[in-house]
Design a protein around this motif. Structure first.
Motif, PDB file in Angstrom:
ATOM      1  N   HIS A  56      98.808  10.579  37.034  1.00 10.81           N
ATOM      2  CA  HIS A  56      97.919  11.203  38.041  1.00 10.81           C
ATOM      3  C   HIS A  56      96.465  11.052  37.612  1.00 10.81           C
ATOM      4  O   HIS A  56      96.047  11.591  36.601  1.00 10.81           O
ATOM      5  CB  HIS A  56      98.232  12.688  38.227  1.00 10.81           C
ATOM      6  CG  HIS A  56      97.252  13.391  39.124  1.00 10.81           C
ATOM      7  ND1 HIS A  56      97.132  13.092  40.472  1.00 10.81           N
ATOM      8  CD2 HIS A  56      96.305  14.341  38.878  1.00 10.81           C
ATOM      9  CE1 HIS A  56      96.179  13.837  41.005  1.00 10.81           C
ATOM     10  NE2 HIS A  56      95.654  14.604  40.059  1.00 10.81           N
ATOM     11  N   HIS A  58      92.221   9.927  39.307  1.00  9.56           N
ATOM     12  CA  HIS A  58      91.323   9.531  40.395  1.00  9.56           C
ATOM     13  C   HIS A  58      90.337   8.591  39.693  1.00  9.56           C
ATOM     14  O   HIS A  58      89.269   9.018  39.241  1.00  9.56           O
ATOM     15  CB  HIS A  58      90.600  10.740  40.971  1.00  9.56           C
ATOM     16  CG  HIS A  58      91.506  11.905  41.285  1.00  9.56           C
ATOM     17  ND1 HIS A  58      92.248  11.982  42.436  1.00  9.56           N
ATOM     18  CD2 HIS A  58      91.815  13.015  40.570  1.00  9.56           C
ATOM     19  CE1 HIS A  58      92.964  13.096  42.426  1.00  9.56           C
ATOM     20  NE2 HIS A  58      92.716  13.739  41.295  1.00  9.56           N
ATOM     21  N   HIS A 200      98.559  16.805  45.193  1.00  7.66           N
ATOM     22  CA  HIS A 200      98.327  17.947  44.296  1.00  7.66           C
ATOM     23  C   HIS A 200      99.197  19.105  44.774  1.00  7.66           C
ATOM     24  O   HIS A 200      99.231  19.380  45.972  1.00  7.66           O
ATOM     25  CB  HIS A 200      96.862  18.396  44.370  1.00  7.66           C
ATOM     26  CG  HIS A 200      95.882  17.399  43.834  1.00  7.66           C
ATOM     27  ND1 HIS A 200      95.151  16.563  44.637  1.00  7.66           N
ATOM     28  CD2 HIS A 200      95.503  17.111  42.564  1.00  7.66           C
ATOM     29  CE1 HIS A 200      94.365  15.798  43.886  1.00  7.66           C
ATOM     30  NE2 HIS A 200      94.552  16.109  42.621  1.00  7.66           N
ATOM     31  N   HIS A 237     100.113  18.459  38.859  1.00  4.89           N
ATOM     32  CA  HIS A 237      99.826  19.769  38.255  1.00  4.89           C
ATOM     33  C   HIS A 237     101.061  20.669  38.163  1.00  4.89           C
ATOM     34  O   HIS A 237     101.559  20.894  37.080  1.00  4.89           O
ATOM     35  CB  HIS A 237      98.647  20.471  38.927  1.00  4.89           C
ATOM     36  CG  HIS A 237      97.370  19.708  38.763  1.00  4.89           C
ATOM     37  ND1 HIS A 237      96.630  19.725  37.609  1.00  4.89           N
ATOM     38  CD2 HIS A 237      96.751  18.827  39.594  1.00  4.89           C
ATOM     39  CE1 HIS A 237      95.591  18.913  37.734  1.00  4.89           C
ATOM     40  NE2 HIS A 237      95.639  18.351  38.935  1.00  4.89           N
ATOM     41  N   ASP A 289      94.393  13.360  35.242  1.00 11.77           N
ATOM     42  CA  ASP A 289      93.532  13.788  36.337  1.00 11.77           C
ATOM     43  C   ASP A 289      92.251  12.941  36.281  1.00 11.77           C
ATOM     44  O   ASP A 289      92.141  12.011  35.475  1.00 11.77           O
ATOM     45  CB  ASP A 289      93.239  15.289  36.274  1.00 11.77           C
ATOM     46  CG  ASP A 289      93.066  15.884  37.684  1.00 11.77           C
ATOM     47  OD1 ASP A 289      92.994  15.115  38.663  1.00 11.77           O
ATOM     48  OD2 ASP A 289      92.997  17.125  37.803  1.00 11.77           O
TER      49      ASP A 289
HETATM   50 ZN   LIG Z   1      93.813  15.446  40.700  1.00 12.04          ZN
END
Ligand SMILES: [Zn+2]
Length: 400
Positions: A56, A58, A200, A237, A289
């Motif tokens: 996960h 970005h 998420h 998460h 993340d």
């Molecule tokens: Zn995220």
């Protein structure tokens, strides 16, 4: 895919060679004769280990590293990140993904599961580098949807030089930033074309309370009710999961991605490693993340925090064993995306790293899982191989 013979590596304490053909380990033993035309890489006694899979992130947010630290998630997102992103250009995204890709490769990562604007740009960068990526359009009910570019992503995928390294997903941002129609439409499309879902879920207590208030159920139950919870669903998460959520996730075969550093930095809470993984039996992978909430893309940091978090959260130092944490960062991450990788074994995909045995953190060489989780950092990674292609050699990037 290039074939590669790795010579003189150390695997589980013994010298060995390893042959990767058509992207797969086909032979692992000492004294392999190099087939004609195969590139040979002399590992010179370096340690052969599985690569990492970042489940996960970005990636383009690396250009926002240090932009807005030490804030609450809602303030960080609404007052800093989303206003910054409203002015994003394609060049910003490209520079961000390139920076992220280099950081990930330098830390031994060969796959990233990405959710971000202008996803076609990330896919093209991953394809140029020869790195694995799972990329989806970020679906959201707000003005930033102008950057979703789902059609451009399809086009980039059709034009990819290495489609075997890439997979597409749909990435509805979260239950609080999407409506029911969007989630149900996405579920239908994913059912039709078998793509991954990346969302998420239960990141903060406020998200859970908001969802219960609005829909009368938890985010995981709501995601399931909208048809989005399957064995190709990646839930980022999963910090605040009820017992029923954990059972539902396990029964549906969905994957929970643990992002300990981001959870700590944004004070989202403590992921319950024991209840979700050790006792709950859910599939768990590890992620960084984005760089704006971490601020690093190294899974070494995540492994250490995951192990320590498991111990503090459970009150039991036997929880979050190094072996288990290393496993979710490697094999668990690969399997989350249907890849038979994350182990050095015949038949597994040809992804690997070579670790420098002279780095103090790897000495004495007693237990590699322990060394990697508790002591090592990115400086241990000398060479990175993805599907038989060398992305970094001697800490020099080959692919950028
Ligand atoms: Zn995220």
């Amino acid at each position: 895919m290039p074939d590669l013979l790795i010579r003189n590596a150390v695997l589980e304490g013994s010298r060995t060679d390893a042959l990767i053909a058509d992207g797969v380990f086909t032979d692992i033993r000492p004294g392999i004769d190099a087939p004609a035309g195969v590139e040979t890489l002399d590992a010179d006694g370096f340690i052969l280990a599985p690569a990492f899979y970042n489940a996960h992130t970005h990636s383009a947010m690396s250009i926002m590293r240090g932009l807005a630290d030490d804030l609450r998630l809602e303030t960080w997102l609404n007052e800093h990140i989303w206003p910054f992103e409203a002015k994003l250009t394609e060049e910003d995204v490209r520079r961000g993904v390139l920076l992220a890709a280099e950081e990930m490769i330098r830390s031994g990562t060969v796959l990233f599961n990405d959710m971000y604007w202008m996803p076609d740009v990330a896919l093209r960068v991953a394809d140029e580098i020869g790195m694995r990526a799972v990329i989806g359009p970020c679906l959201i009910s707000n003005p930033l949807a102008k950057f979703t570019r789902a059609e451009e992503l399809e086009e980039a995928y059709r034009e990819a030089a290495h489609p075997e390294l890439l997979a597409l997903s749909y990435a509805p941002h979260a239950v609080y930033s999407t409506d029911e129609r969007l989630l149900r439409d996405t579920a239908e499309k994913a059912r039709d074309n078998g793509r991954f879902i990346h969302i998420h879920a239960s990141e903060t207590r406020a998200e859970v309370e908001g969802c219960v208030h609005e829909h009368g159920m938890t985010p995981v139950a709501w995601i399931d009710k909208c048809g989005l919870l399957t064995d190709r669903t990646i839930l980022a998460h999963g910090v605040h999961l009820a017992d029923d959520d954990i059972r539902l996730i396990r029964d549906k075969g969905a994957v929970v991605v643990h992002n300990p550093c981001s959870n700590y930095k944004l004070c989202s809470g403590q992921f319950d490693f024991r209840r979700v993984f050790e006792e709950g039996g859910c599939r768990v992978a590890l992620g960084t993340d984005g760089c704006a909430s971490n601020n690093s893309l190294s899974l070494f940091d995540e492994m250490k925090f995951a192990a320590l978090n498991a111990k503090i959260q459970s009150g039991d130092p036997e929880c979050g064993k190094a072996e288990d944490v290393w496993r979710i960062a490697t094999r668990g991450g690969a399997q989350a995306f249907g890849l038979d990788a994350g182990e050095i074994a015949v038949g597994r995909l040809g992804d690997a790293i070579l670790l420098d045995p002279s780095v103090p953190a790897l000495n004495p060489s007693r237990n590699l899982a322990s060394a990697l989780v508790y002591a090592a950092d990115t400086s241990c990674v000398d060479t990175v191989v993805c599907a038989g292609r060398v992305l970094m050699r001697g800490r020099t990037m080959c692919a950028l």
